[in-house]
Design a protein around this motif. Structure first.
Motif, PDB file in Angstrom:
ATOM      1  N   LYS A   2      -2.694  12.042 -10.097  1.00  0.00           N
ATOM      2  CA  LYS A   2      -1.955  11.796  -8.864  1.00  0.00           C
ATOM      3  C   LYS A   2      -2.694  10.791  -7.994  1.00  0.00           C
ATOM      4  O   LYS A   2      -3.906  10.931  -7.744  1.00  0.00           O
ATOM      5  CB  LYS A   2      -1.766  13.104  -8.107  1.00  0.00           C
ATOM      6  N   ARG A   3      -1.980   9.801  -7.550  1.00  0.00           N
ATOM      7  CA  ARG A   3      -2.598   8.774  -6.724  1.00  0.00           C
ATOM      8  C   ARG A   3      -2.732   9.247  -5.285  1.00  0.00           C
ATOM      9  O   ARG A   3      -1.907  10.017  -4.788  1.00  0.00           O
ATOM     10  CB  ARG A   3      -1.781   7.480  -6.786  1.00  0.00           C
ATOM     11  N   SER A   4      -3.754   8.723  -4.625  1.00  0.00           N
ATOM     12  CA  SER A   4      -3.986   9.099  -3.232  1.00  0.00           C
ATOM     13  C   SER A   4      -2.992   8.398  -2.322  1.00  0.00           C
ATOM     14  O   SER A   4      -2.304   7.452  -2.716  1.00  0.00           O
ATOM     15  CB  SER A   4      -5.419   8.735  -2.833  1.00  0.00           C
ATOM     16  N   SER A   6      -3.656   6.491   0.188  1.00  0.00           N
ATOM     17  CA  SER A   6      -4.062   5.105   0.454  1.00  0.00           C
ATOM     18  C   SER A   6      -3.622   4.166  -0.661  1.00  0.00           C
ATOM     19  O   SER A   6      -3.184   3.037  -0.401  1.00  0.00           O
ATOM     20  CB  SER A   6      -5.577   5.029   0.640  1.00  0.00           C
ATOM     21  N   ASP A   7      -3.702   4.647  -1.912  1.00  0.00           N
ATOM     22  CA  ASP A   7      -3.249   3.827  -3.045  1.00  0.00           C
ATOM     23  C   ASP A   7      -1.755   3.562  -2.966  1.00  0.00           C
ATOM     24  O   ASP A   7      -1.290   2.443  -3.197  1.00  0.00           O
ATOM     25  CB  ASP A   7      -3.592   4.506  -4.367  1.00  0.00           C
ATOM     26  N   ARG A   8      -0.993   4.607  -2.658  1.00  0.00           N
ATOM     27  CA  ARG A   8       0.452   4.432  -2.535  1.00  0.00           C
ATOM     28  C   ARG A   8       0.807   3.517  -1.376  1.00  0.00           C
ATOM     29  O   ARG A   8       1.755   2.719  -1.463  1.00  0.00           O
ATOM     30  CB  ARG A   8       1.124   5.798  -2.365  1.00  0.00           C
ATOM     31  N   ALA A   9       0.062   3.611  -0.285  1.00  0.00           N
ATOM     32  CA  ALA A   9       0.323   2.744   0.872  1.00  0.00           C
ATOM     33  C   ALA A   9       0.045   1.285   0.526  1.00  0.00           C
ATOM     34  O   ALA A   9       0.803   0.385   0.907  1.00  0.00           O
ATOM     35  CB  ALA A   9      -0.532   3.184   2.053  1.00  0.00           C
ATOM     36  N   VAL A  10      -1.051   1.065  -0.207  1.00  0.00           N
ATOM     37  CA  VAL A  10      -1.387  -0.311  -0.617  1.00  0.00           C
ATOM     38  C   VAL A  10      -0.319  -0.864  -1.551  1.00  0.00           C
ATOM     39  O   VAL A  10       0.113  -2.014  -1.418  1.00  0.00           O
ATOM     40  CB  VAL A  10      -2.777  -0.355  -1.284  1.00  0.00           C
ATOM     41  N   ASN A  11       0.133  -0.058  -2.506  1.00  0.00           N
ATOM     42  CA  ASN A  11       1.187  -0.504  -3.431  1.00  0.00           C
ATOM     43  C   ASN A  11       2.481  -0.801  -2.698  1.00  0.00           C
ATOM     44  O   ASN A  11       3.163  -1.792  -2.981  1.00  0.00           O
ATOM     45  CB  ASN A  11       1.429   0.556  -4.505  1.00  0.00           C
ATOM     46  N   ALA A  12       2.836   0.078  -1.743  1.00  0.00           N
ATOM     47  CA  ALA A  12       4.062  -0.146  -0.963  1.00  0.00           C
ATOM     48  C   ALA A  12       3.958  -1.435  -0.158  1.00  0.00           C
ATOM     49  O   ALA A  12       4.918  -2.228  -0.091  1.00  0.00           O
ATOM     50  CB  ALA A  12       4.312   1.045  -0.045  1.00  0.00           C
ATOM     51  N   ALA A  13       2.793  -1.666   0.448  1.00  0.00           N
ATOM     52  CA  ALA A  13       2.607  -2.898   1.229  1.00  0.00           C
ATOM     53  C   ALA A  13       2.688  -4.123   0.324  1.00  0.00           C
ATOM     54  O   ALA A  13       3.257  -5.154   0.708  1.00  0.00           O
ATOM     55  CB  ALA A  13       1.263  -2.850   1.950  1.00  0.00           C
ATOM     56  N   ALA A  14       2.130  -4.009  -0.895  1.00  0.00           N
ATOM     57  CA  ALA A  14       2.176  -5.135  -1.831  1.00  0.00           C
ATOM     58  C   ALA A  14       3.608  -5.441  -2.243  1.00  0.00           C
ATOM     59  O   ALA A  14       4.023  -6.600  -2.293  1.00  0.00           O
ATOM     60  CB  ALA A  14       1.317  -4.832  -3.051  1.00  0.00           C
ATOM     61  N   TYR A  15       4.386  -4.389  -2.545  1.00  0.00           N
ATOM     62  CA  TYR A  15       5.785  -4.595  -2.928  1.00  0.00           C
ATOM     63  C   TYR A  15       6.586  -5.213  -1.791  1.00  0.00           C
ATOM     64  O   TYR A  15       7.428  -6.087  -2.002  1.00  0.00           O
ATOM     65  CB  TYR A  15       6.407  -3.269  -3.362  1.00  0.00           C
ATOM     66  N   ILE A  16       6.331  -4.730  -0.569  1.00  0.00           N
ATOM     67  CA  ILE A  16       7.046  -5.280   0.587  1.00  0.00           C
ATOM     68  C   ILE A  16       6.698  -6.753   0.776  1.00  0.00           C
ATOM     69  O   ILE A  16       7.581  -7.597   1.006  1.00  0.00           O
ATOM     70  CB  ILE A  16       6.707  -4.478   1.852  1.00  0.00           C
ATOM     71  N   PHE A  17       5.409  -7.077   0.654  1.00  0.00           N
ATOM     72  CA  PHE A  17       4.983  -8.475   0.829  1.00  0.00           C
ATOM     73  C   PHE A  17       5.594  -9.369  -0.242  1.00  0.00           C
ATOM     74  O   PHE A  17       6.117 -10.457   0.052  1.00  0.00           O
ATOM     75  CB  PHE A  17       3.460  -8.553   0.775  1.00  0.00           C
ATOM     76  N   ILE A  18       5.546  -8.914  -1.504  1.00  0.00           N
ATOM     77  CA  ILE A  18       6.100  -9.714  -2.599  1.00  0.00           C
ATOM     78  C   ILE A  18       7.604  -9.868  -2.441  1.00  0.00           C
ATOM     79  O   ILE A  18       8.181 -10.933  -2.683  1.00  0.00           O
ATOM     80  CB  ILE A  18       5.747  -9.066  -3.960  1.00  0.00           C
ATOM     81  N   GLY A  19       8.274  -8.773  -2.018  1.00  0.00           N
ATOM     82  CA  GLY A  19       9.718  -8.845  -1.811  1.00  0.00           C
ATOM     83  C   GLY A  19      10.096  -9.823  -0.712  1.00  0.00           C
ATOM     84  O   GLY A  19      11.035 -10.610  -0.877  1.00  0.00           O
ATOM     85  N   LEU A  20       9.349  -9.786   0.389  1.00  0.00           N
ATOM     86  CA  LEU A  20       9.625 -10.725   1.481  1.00  0.00           C
ATOM     87  C   LEU A  20       9.358 -12.164   1.044  1.00  0.00           C
ATOM     88  O   LEU A  20      10.118 -13.080   1.377  1.00  0.00           O
ATOM     89  CB  LEU A  20       8.767 -10.380   2.702  1.00  0.00           C
TER      90      LEU A  20
END
Length: 294
Positions: A2-4, A6-20
């Protein structure tokens, strides 16, 4: 595992940045298509918009009604030039790259220096034109759209990097078995460099597809106009009529200049947009591998 959080937050931020970022890159294309499908009067009055204003195919109907046969013929010329030019360029470039990758080749460093020198310094446009026309007879010939652009030093050095990465023991084993250099090139080097071939081939294909400069310099016969140059002449004629640089009787004609610009762009880049996703992974991996090996 299970990911922490902070890891999920970083991944979500990365997806949002790439999507934008993807949306920002997609915006110009969406705007181009929207304007090409809009009414000319609405564009002049309200400016460009992401959604079509008074949706219509009038611009495309105008282009194909006045120049449909010519556009189709220009498409044929461009497809022929792109296919033949890409295949010929790959053959010449790969053989040159393979030869320079052979360490026992005499003067290979001098040959590589001469090739590299041409990237930095050139004879100029006028000597190049004189050689192509007077010595090679390329004036008003479809081969003038292929031969002057058939070799790229940058692409050659990229492929040479791939050939340098092939273990020399494979070449030596083939030589012991009696294979000559061309057979080694065709049956060993080429199959092991498919990524490089696809990468360089895509570069050559884009170069030939988007080329209009050679047509401007060498071609006068309309039957030999490639797509990019022919659509450029359509747009130039429309702009000339709208600005009054034609006989007085034609200045009153209302032509869809703004929407034509965008429609011409869509017509020219359409096939490449559909082709590129299939070759993108080879293009990216080819550039990255070449950069790492270099």
């Amino acid at each position: 595992m299970k990911r922490s959080f902070s890891d999920r937050a970083v991944n979500a931020a990365a997806y949002i940045f790439i999507g934008l970022f993807a949306l920002i890159c997609f915006y110009p294309l969406l705007l181009t298509v929207s304007v090409s499908l809009s009414s000319e009067s609405e564009i002049i009055q309200n400016g460009y918009s992401v959604l079509p204003q008074k949706f219509t195919f009038d611009t495309y109907q105008y282009i194909f009604a006045h120049s449909g046969d010519r556009i189709l013929r220009s498409y044929g010329v461009t497809i022929f030039v792109t296919v033949v030019g890409t295949v010929a360029s790959l053959f010449v470039t790969s053989m040159m790259s393979y030869a320079l990758s052979i360490r026992r080749l005499k003067y290979r460093n001098a040959i590589a220096f001469i090739c590299n020198f041409t990237i930095i310094f050139s004879a100029g446009l006028i000597p190049w034109y004189i050689v192509c026309v007077n010595y090679y007879g390329l004036k008003d010939s479809i081969w003038s759209l292929i031969l002057p652009s058939m070799f790229s030093v940058w692409n050659m050095f990229l492929m040479r990097t791939y050939f340098d990465g092939i273990p020399i023991s494979l070449y030596e084993a083939a030589r012991i078995d009696g294979a000559n250099y061309f057979r080694i090139f065709w049956q060993i080097a080429i199959p092991l460099s498919k990524t490089a071939l696809l990468t360089v081939g895509l570069m050559y294909a884009l170069q030939y597809w988007n080329d209009w400069w050679n047509a401007l310099i060498f071609i006068k016969e309309k039957d030999n106009f490639p797509l990019q140059y022919y659509l450029y002449t359509i747009l130039s004629n429309i702009n000339a009529i709208r600005s009054g640089r034609v006989p007085a009787g034609a200045t009153g004609v209302k032509l869809p200049a703004e929407t034509v610009k965008m429609a011409v762009t869509v017509i020219t880049i359409g096939p490449i947009i559909f082709l590129y996703p299939f070759a993108q992974k080879y293009f990216v991996s080819g550039i990255m591998t070449g950069a790492v090996k270099g």
